[in-house]
Design a protein around this motif. Structure first.
Motif, PDB file in Angstrom:
ATOM      1  N   ASP A 183       0.838  -1.204   0.000  1.00  0.00           N
ATOM      2  CA  ASP A 183       0.000   0.000   0.000  1.00  0.00           C
ATOM      3  C   ASP A 183       0.872   1.251   0.000  1.00  0.00           C
ATOM      4  OD1 ASP A 183      -2.307  -1.554   0.164  1.00  0.00           O
ATOM      5  OD2 ASP A 183      -2.279  -1.545   2.354  1.00  0.00           O
ATOM      6  N   LEU A 184       1.906   1.227   0.826  1.00  0.00           N
ATOM      7  CA  LEU A 184       2.798   2.378   0.911  1.00  0.00           C
ATOM      8  C   LEU A 184       3.559   2.574  -0.394  1.00  0.00           C
ATOM      9  CD1 LEU A 184       4.076   4.649   2.561  1.00  0.00           C
ATOM     10  CD2 LEU A 184       5.688   2.972   3.492  1.00  0.00           C
ATOM     11  N   ALA A 185       4.004   1.482  -1.004  1.00  0.00           N
ATOM     12  CA  ALA A 185       4.740   1.571  -2.266  1.00  0.00           C
ATOM     13  C   ALA A 185       3.856   2.149  -3.371  1.00  0.00           C
ATOM     14  CB  ALA A 185       5.259   0.185  -2.662  1.00  0.00           C
ATOM     15  N   ASP A 186       2.584   1.710  -3.392  1.00  0.00           N
ATOM     16  CA  ASP A 186       1.646   2.230  -4.405  1.00  0.00           C
ATOM     17  C   ASP A 186       1.439   3.737  -4.217  1.00  0.00           C
ATOM     18  OD1 ASP A 186       1.377  -0.317  -5.395  1.00  0.00           O
ATOM     19  OD2 ASP A 186      -0.524  -0.734  -4.350  1.00  0.00           O
ATOM     20  N   ALA A 187       1.310   4.160  -2.966  1.00  0.00           N
ATOM     21  CA  ALA A 187       1.080   5.583  -2.690  1.00  0.00           C
ATOM     22  C   ALA A 187       2.301   6.420  -3.057  1.00  0.00           C
ATOM     23  CB  ALA A 187       0.731   5.778  -1.214  1.00  0.00           C
ATOM     24  N   ALA A 188       3.479   5.839  -2.868  1.00  0.00           N
ATOM     25  CA  ALA A 188       4.710   6.579  -3.166  1.00  0.00           C
ATOM     26  C   ALA A 188       5.118   6.459  -4.619  1.00  0.00           C
ATOM     27  CB  ALA A 188       5.846   6.054  -2.276  1.00  0.00           C
ATOM     28  N   GLY A 189       4.520   5.525  -5.368  1.00  0.00           N
ATOM     29  CA  GLY A 189       4.898   5.330  -6.759  1.00  0.00           C
ATOM     30  C   GLY A 189       6.271   4.696  -6.899  1.00  0.00           C
ATOM     31  N   LEU A 190       6.633   3.854  -5.936  1.00  0.00           N
ATOM     32  CA  LEU A 190       7.940   3.202  -5.935  1.00  0.00           C
ATOM     33  C   LEU A 190       7.785   1.692  -5.898  1.00  0.00           C
ATOM     34  CD1 LEU A 190       9.666   5.470  -3.226  1.00  0.00           C
ATOM     35  CD2 LEU A 190      10.004   5.609  -5.719  1.00  0.00           C
ATOM     36  N   SER A 191       8.874   1.010  -6.171  1.00  0.00           N
ATOM     37  CA  SER A 191       8.862  -0.439  -6.032  1.00  0.00           C
ATOM     38  C   SER A 191       8.878  -0.806  -4.548  1.00  0.00           C
ATOM     39  CB  SER A 191      10.084  -1.054  -6.719  1.00  0.00           C
ATOM     40  OG  SER A 191      11.275  -0.693  -6.033  1.00  0.00           O
ATOM     41  N   LEU A 192       8.542  -2.083  -4.244  1.00  0.00           N
ATOM     42  CA  LEU A 192       8.580  -2.537  -2.857  1.00  0.00           C
ATOM     43  C   LEU A 192       9.985  -2.379  -2.260  1.00  0.00           C
ATOM     44  CD1 LEU A 192       6.411  -5.800  -2.944  1.00  0.00           C
ATOM     45  CD2 LEU A 192       5.973  -3.767  -1.571  1.00  0.00           C
ATOM     46  N   ALA A 193      11.000  -2.752  -3.045  1.00  0.00           N
ATOM     47  CA  ALA A 193      12.368  -2.678  -2.549  1.00  0.00           C
ATOM     48  C   ALA A 193      12.763  -1.234  -2.260  1.00  0.00           C
ATOM     49  CB  ALA A 193      13.334  -3.296  -3.550  1.00  0.00           C
ATOM     50  N   ALA A 194      12.453  -0.329  -3.207  1.00  0.00           N
ATOM     51  CA  ALA A 194      12.816   1.074  -3.025  1.00  0.00           C
ATOM     52  C   ALA A 194      12.094   1.669  -1.818  1.00  0.00           C
ATOM     53  CB  ALA A 194      12.484   1.871  -4.285  1.00  0.00           C
ATOM     54  N   THR A 195      10.829   1.264  -1.608  1.00  0.00           N
ATOM     55  CA  THR A 195      10.061   1.766  -0.467  1.00  0.00           C
ATOM     56  C   THR A 195      10.663   1.273   0.845  1.00  0.00           C
ATOM     57  OG1 THR A 195       8.056   1.737  -1.829  1.00  0.00           O
ATOM     58  CG2 THR A 195       7.762   1.901   0.559  1.00  0.00           C
ATOM     59  N   SER A 196      11.020   0.003   0.879  1.00  0.00           N
ATOM     60  CA  SER A 196      11.626  -0.570   2.083  1.00  0.00           C
ATOM     61  C   SER A 196      12.958   0.106   2.407  1.00  0.00           C
ATOM     62  CB  SER A 196      11.833  -2.074   1.904  1.00  0.00           C
ATOM     63  OG  SER A 196      12.498  -2.635   3.008  1.00  0.00           O
ATOM     64  N   TYR A 197      13.775   0.322   1.347  1.00  0.00           N
ATOM     65  CA  TYR A 197      15.061   0.980   1.555  1.00  0.00           C
ATOM     66  C   TYR A 197      14.870   2.400   2.089  1.00  0.00           C
ATOM     67  CZ  TYR A 197      17.421  -2.724  -1.104  1.00  0.00           C
ATOM     68  OH  TYR A 197      17.925  -3.917  -1.528  1.00  0.00           O
ATOM     69  N   ALA A 198      13.895   3.098   1.517  1.00  0.00           N
ATOM     70  CA  ALA A 198      13.661   4.479   1.939  1.00  0.00           C
ATOM     71  C   ALA A 198      13.180   4.538   3.390  1.00  0.00           C
ATOM     72  CB  ALA A 198      12.636   5.137   1.016  1.00  0.00           C
ATOM     73  N   LEU A 199      12.281   3.615   3.781  1.00  0.00           N
ATOM     74  CA  LEU A 199      11.790   3.584   5.156  1.00  0.00           C
ATOM     75  C   LEU A 199      12.926   3.421   6.151  1.00  0.00           C
ATOM     76  CD1 LEU A 199       8.519   1.433   5.260  1.00  0.00           C
ATOM     77  CD2 LEU A 199       8.821   3.763   6.104  1.00  0.00           C
ATOM     78  N   ARG A 200      13.897   2.567   5.775  1.00  0.00           N
ATOM     79  CA  ARG A 200      15.005   2.296   6.684  1.00  0.00           C
ATOM     80  C   ARG A 200      16.165   3.267   6.491  1.00  0.00           C
ATOM     81  NH1 ARG A 200      17.065  -2.699   5.248  1.00  0.00           N
ATOM     82  NH2 ARG A 200      15.701  -2.959   3.450  1.00  0.00           N
ATOM     83  N   GLY A 201      16.026   4.199   5.515  1.00  0.00           N
ATOM     84  CA  GLY A 201      17.072   5.182   5.273  1.00  0.00           C
ATOM     85  C   GLY A 201      18.330   4.585   4.688  1.00  0.00           C
ATOM     86  N   VAL A 202      18.182   3.421   4.034  1.00  0.00           N
ATOM     87  CA  VAL A 202      19.351   2.725   3.490  1.00  0.00           C
ATOM     88  C   VAL A 202      19.730   3.283   2.124  1.00  0.00           C
ATOM     89  CG1 VAL A 202      20.240   0.478   2.743  1.00  0.00           C
ATOM     90  CG2 VAL A 202      18.803   0.638   4.783  1.00  0.00           C
ATOM     91  N   ARG A 203      18.717   3.519   1.269  1.00  0.00           N
ATOM     92  CA  ARG A 203      18.963   4.057  -0.071  1.00  0.00           C
ATOM     93  C   ARG A 203      17.899   5.090  -0.392  1.00  0.00           C
ATOM     94  NH1 ARG A 203      19.879  -1.440  -3.686  1.00  0.00           N
ATOM     95  NH2 ARG A 203      21.546  -2.363  -2.415  1.00  0.00           N
ATOM     96  N   GLY A 204      18.202   5.873  -1.417  1.00  0.00           N
ATOM     97  CA  GLY A 204      17.265   6.911  -1.847  1.00  0.00           C
ATOM     98  C   GLY A 204      17.737   8.288  -1.433  1.00  0.00           C
ATOM     99  N   SER A 205      17.233   9.272  -2.168  1.00  0.00           N
ATOM    100  CA  SER A 205      17.607  10.652  -1.852  1.00  0.00           C
ATOM    101  C   SER A 205      16.952  11.078  -0.547  1.00  0.00           C
ATOM    102  CB  SER A 205      17.146  11.580  -2.974  1.00  0.00           C
ATOM    103  OG  SER A 205      15.728  11.623  -3.015  1.00  0.00           O
ATOM    104  N   PRO A 206      17.518  12.100   0.093  1.00  0.00           N
ATOM    105  CA  PRO A 206      16.887  12.594   1.328  1.00  0.00           C
ATOM    106  C   PRO A 206      15.421  12.965   1.120  1.00  0.00           C
ATOM    107  CG  PRO A 206      19.084  13.510   1.093  1.00  0.00           C
ATOM    108  CD  PRO A 206      18.786  12.786  -0.188  1.00  0.00           C
ATOM    109  N   ALA A 207      15.099  13.514  -0.051  1.00  0.00           N
ATOM    110  CA  ALA A 207      13.711  13.905  -0.316  1.00  0.00           C
ATOM    111  C   ALA A 207      12.802  12.671  -0.381  1.00  0.00           C
ATOM    112  CB  ALA A 207      13.633  14.689  -1.626  1.00  0.00           C
ATOM    113  N   THR A 208      13.298  11.614  -1.057  1.00  0.00           N
ATOM    114  CA  THR A 208      12.499  10.387  -1.181  1.00  0.00           C
ATOM    115  C   THR A 208      12.291   9.747   0.184  1.00  0.00           C
ATOM    116  OG1 THR A 208      13.322   9.976  -3.419  1.00  0.00           O
ATOM    117  CG2 THR A 208      12.399   8.092  -2.209  1.00  0.00           C
ATOM    118  N   ILE A 209      13.345   9.681   0.973  1.00  0.00           N
ATOM    119  CA  ILE A 209      13.239   9.082   2.307  1.00  0.00           C
ATOM    120  C   ILE A 209      12.224   9.841   3.143  1.00  0.00           C
ATOM    121  CG2 ILE A 209      14.497   8.721   4.468  1.00  0.00           C
ATOM    122  CD1 ILE A 209      16.996   8.137   2.754  1.00  0.00           C
ATOM    123  N   THR A 210      12.286  11.181   3.083  1.00  0.00           N
ATOM    124  CA  THR A 210      11.352  11.999   3.860  1.00  0.00           C
ATOM    125  C   THR A 210       9.924  11.788   3.390  1.00  0.00           C
ATOM    126  OG1 THR A 210      13.036  13.689   4.274  1.00  0.00           O
ATOM    127  CG2 THR A 210      10.727  14.348   4.512  1.00  0.00           C
TER     128      THR A 210
END
Length: 327
Positions: free
Chosen positions: A10-37
């Motif tokens: 659900d969160l990935a769909d709302a963010a328009g990201l893949s599951l992996a990218a969403t998980s990485y962003a939640l944990r602050g592992v990958r992604g730009s600061p804007a995406t993580i926020t």
């Protein structure tokens, strides 16, 4: 989706990201600061909370500790409950498996624990010499309760002083005058190397006692028939030493079905001091272990094996199931 738990999808769909990218962003592992926020703000808006098990898997830890033993044995049932409570108090949860006194079943359990990526394992081994224990890699904290896993270096151990326990039990019967003693062991022919069983033959020889060894199923009901065969032998033992209280209770039932009186016609000694030992009639003479201390020592070693391994000595508790043999 009102009232339903929000998922990572659900969160990935709302963010328009893949599951992996969403998980990485939640944990602050990958992604730009804007995406993580943005992903974290969306998670808050949606009411998404991270599944602790999923987070543990992502970090390489599951929070799960495997607990294995032969659960048809009453004492091991109680031990598993105590281990589960101790683990829960430390924020872990137990995955309990029944080895059923069968090495092949135990091997399958070890494979299952490995596949589930448990963080650790607390085991009462059926076959402590088996090589299948190596299937649990060095990253898994394994603690053996009772007997050391000789084929797996680096395993923690909580050892039982079986030499003392077996000697005390047999010496008690020999001191009462018993010279032919039956030994009921919860082992199969495929696991003849159990230390307590091996020690019993050695101790009996030194005491000048004729020991009649017989393997029995771990479950009380299943062991009654085996116990009856022992008691029906032409030269019936006057005393029986059982390497678990579950087997001792089977001897109680078999003896009564055959019209034998305890302890007048037959003396019985157990090896656990299960809570029922003081409740049966007559009370069971048995060897008592400090269960709380055993559990504490086992769980503590999940953080690293102790050197030397703690060694627990049982205490002989004499009740009404033993007496001098009838003339």
């Amino acid at each position: 989706m009102s009232g339903q738990r929000r998922t990572l999808q659900d969160l990935a769909d709302a963010a328009g990201l893949s599951l992996a990218a969403t998980s990485y962003a939640l944990r602050g592992v990958r992604g730009s600061p804007a995406t993580i926020t943005r992903v974290r703000e969306l998670a808050e808006e949606l009411g998404y909370t991270v599944d602790p098990i999923a987070r543990a898997l992502a970090s390489g830890r599951t929070g799960s500790v495997g607990v294995s033993g032969s659960l048809r044995d009453l004492w091991q049932q109680d031990l598993s409950v105590l281990l589960t409570r101790a683990l829960r108090s430390q924020g872990s949860y137990a995955t309990i498996a029944d080895a059923d006194a069968d090495p092949e079943q135990e091997r399958l359990i070890v494979e299952q624990f490995a596949a589930q990526r448990v963080d650790g394992a607390l085991v009462s081994p059926v076959d402590p010499t088996a090589k299948y224990w190596r299937l649990l890699g060095p990253e898994v904290a394994v603690v053996a309760i009772g007997d050391a896993l000789t084929a797996r270096p680096g395993t923690g151990s909580v050892l039982f002083d079986n030499r003392y326990g077996v000697r005390a039990a047999l010496a008690h019967l020999a001191g009462l005058g018993h010279r032919r003693i039956g030994l009921l062991a919860p082992a199969l022919p495929s696991t003849p190397g159990r230390p307590a069983q091996v020690l019993a033959a050695e101790v009996a020889s030194r005491l000048g006692v004729d020991l009649v060894e017989i393997a029995a199923p771990a479950a009380t009901v299943d062991a009654v028939e085996v116990a009856a065969e022992l008691l029906a032998a032409p030269q019936r033992p006057t005393g029986v030493f059982c390497l678990s209280d579950s087997l001792a209770f089977a001897v109680y039932r078999a003896a009564r079905e055959m019209g034998l009186r305890l302890p007048d016609d037959l003396s019985v000694v157990g090896y656990d001091d299960h809570q029922l030992a003081a409740l049966v009639d007559p009370g069971l003479t048995t060897m008592a272990w400090d269960e709380d201390a055993i559990v504490a020592a086992a769980v503590e070693q999940l953080a690293g094996p102790a050197e030397p391994a703690p060694l627990f000595r049982p205490e002989l508790v004499v009740r009404g199931s033993t007496a001098r043999p009838a003339t």
